[in-house]
Design an enzyme around this catalytic site. Sequence first.
Site, PDB file in Angstrom:
ATOM      1  N   ASP A  56       0.822  -1.219   0.000  1.00 31.79           N
ATOM      2  CA  ASP A  56       0.000   0.000   0.000  1.00 31.79           C
ATOM      3  C   ASP A  56       0.854   1.266   0.000  1.00 31.79           C
ATOM      4  O   ASP A  56       2.014   1.246   0.401  1.00 31.79           O
ATOM      5  CB  ASP A  56      -0.869   0.045   1.267  1.00 31.79           C
ATOM      6  CG  ASP A  56      -2.009  -0.955   1.214  1.00 31.79           C
ATOM      7  OD1 ASP A  56      -2.040  -1.790   0.299  1.00 31.79           O
ATOM      8  OD2 ASP A  56      -2.867  -0.903   2.121  1.00 31.79           O
ATOM      9  N   ASP A  57       0.202   2.353  -0.394  1.00 28.08           N
ATOM     10  CA  ASP A  57       0.690   3.731  -0.202  1.00 28.08           C
ATOM     11  C   ASP A  57       1.722   4.236  -1.208  1.00 28.08           C
ATOM     12  O   ASP A  57       2.152   5.377  -1.136  1.00 28.08           O
ATOM     13  CB  ASP A  57       1.259   3.958   1.214  1.00 28.08           C
ATOM     14  CG  ASP A  57       0.199   3.815   2.297  1.00 28.08           C
ATOM     15  OD1 ASP A  57      -0.984   3.624   1.942  1.00 28.08           O
ATOM     16  OD2 ASP A  57       0.544   3.880   3.473  1.00 28.08           O
ATOM     17  N   HIS A 107      -5.758   2.771  -3.867  1.00 30.97           N
ATOM     18  CA  HIS A 107      -5.779   2.998  -2.415  1.00 30.97           C
ATOM     19  C   HIS A 107      -6.178   4.454  -2.152  1.00 30.97           C
ATOM     20  O   HIS A 107      -5.640   5.119  -1.271  1.00 30.97           O
ATOM     21  CB  HIS A 107      -4.371   2.692  -1.877  1.00 30.97           C
ATOM     22  CG  HIS A 107      -4.268   2.573  -0.394  1.00 30.97           C
ATOM     23  ND1 HIS A 107      -5.121   1.806   0.363  1.00 30.97           N
ATOM     24  CD2 HIS A 107      -3.389   3.110   0.495  1.00 30.97           C
ATOM     25  CE1 HIS A 107      -4.777   1.891   1.631  1.00 30.97           C
ATOM     26  NE2 HIS A 107      -3.739   2.685   1.746  1.00 30.97           N
ATOM     27  N   HIS A 111      -5.596   9.451  -0.016  1.00 30.79           N
ATOM     28  CA  HIS A 111      -5.449   8.612   1.172  1.00 30.79           C
ATOM     29  C   HIS A 111      -6.361   9.059   2.316  1.00 30.79           C
ATOM     30  O   HIS A 111      -6.130   8.765   3.485  1.00 30.79           O
ATOM     31  CB  HIS A 111      -3.983   8.543   1.645  1.00 30.79           C
ATOM     32  CG  HIS A 111      -3.689   7.302   2.450  1.00 30.79           C
ATOM     33  ND1 HIS A 111      -3.818   7.259   3.826  1.00 30.79           N
ATOM     34  CD2 HIS A 111      -3.298   6.067   2.100  1.00 30.79           C
ATOM     35  CE1 HIS A 111      -3.508   6.051   4.266  1.00 30.79           C
ATOM     36  NE2 HIS A 111      -3.194   5.300   3.231  1.00 30.79           N
ATOM     37  N   HIS A 197       3.944  -2.234   3.001  1.00 34.33           N
ATOM     38  CA  HIS A 197       3.966  -0.893   2.400  1.00 34.33           C
ATOM     39  C   HIS A 197       5.264  -0.725   1.625  1.00 34.33           C
ATOM     40  O   HIS A 197       6.308  -1.217   2.075  1.00 34.33           O
ATOM     41  CB  HIS A 197       3.845   0.175   3.491  1.00 34.33           C
ATOM     42  CG  HIS A 197       2.541   0.125   4.215  1.00 34.33           C
ATOM     43  ND1 HIS A 197       2.303  -0.776   5.228  1.00 34.33           N
ATOM     44  CD2 HIS A 197       1.401   0.837   4.046  1.00 34.33           C
ATOM     45  CE1 HIS A 197       1.058  -0.618   5.665  1.00 34.33           C
ATOM     46  NE2 HIS A 197       0.483   0.360   4.968  1.00 34.33           N
TER      47      HIS A 197
HETATM   48 NI    NI Z   1      -2.521   3.364   3.400  1.00 34.21          NI
END
Ligand code: NI
Length: 245
Positions: A56-57, A107, A111, A197
């Site tokens: 993620d991210d 995602h 955010h 991540h």
């Molecule tokens: Ni996130």
Amino acid sequence: MKLSLFFLIIIICPFIFFGTIKSSNQKEINNHTIEYEPTLNKTTDNYSKVVALTFDDGPSSYTDEILDVLEKYNVTATFFVVGTNLNTKYNNTMARLIKLGNEVGIHGYSHKEFTKIKQSKVVEEIEYTNKLLKGFNIEAKYIRPPYGSINNKLKKIIEYPIILWNVDTLDWKYKDALKIYNNSIDDIHDGSIILMHDHYLSSVKALDLIIPKLQEDGYKIVNITELFSLKDINLENGKTYRSAK
Ligand code: NI
């Protein structure tokens, strides 16, 4: 006459040689933007246990290092990207990520927690990010809401399968490769979806511990599409999935 021809060849050869290298590289860069073929070979692959790696991210300045580790072990994963990170700085990283057979989910754009903003904003967050992904000739296949935060109303308007996780490596918290490894390795089972991540160096190092251990233990490590396909589960839009069971 012969001597001058000889010198002419000596002078021209490096240009031809380096010219060829340059053009083949350029071709490869062009290919990066059009190829999107997650590997799926159900009939010939031998597997007993299977898990999916998700990140993620990103993209971030560490994504390429994550890709290096994945490539080293011949593994692909699913990256849930944040729209605001899809800037030109990471164009080559994204192109490489896709070229290697990794897949991409959304995602959010900013955010922001989906359950704390208007529904129309959630739709915008998804649409904006998908528009950016179209610049890489791909479309997102899945949604992972920021913080995993979702409710029944949102499920009705999200026209994608919603992929959560059942193994949180807590890499965002520990930021130490060995701690991340120790925290997660015993929680991983057949059908697990592992959350990591791609914007911490410690996650890169932890990945380099987790993958070989899982492979040694007989796990096949795949992306989300492969995981559910191998488990014969049809993913439905607006439904949440924490694992493939
Ligand atoms: Ni996130």
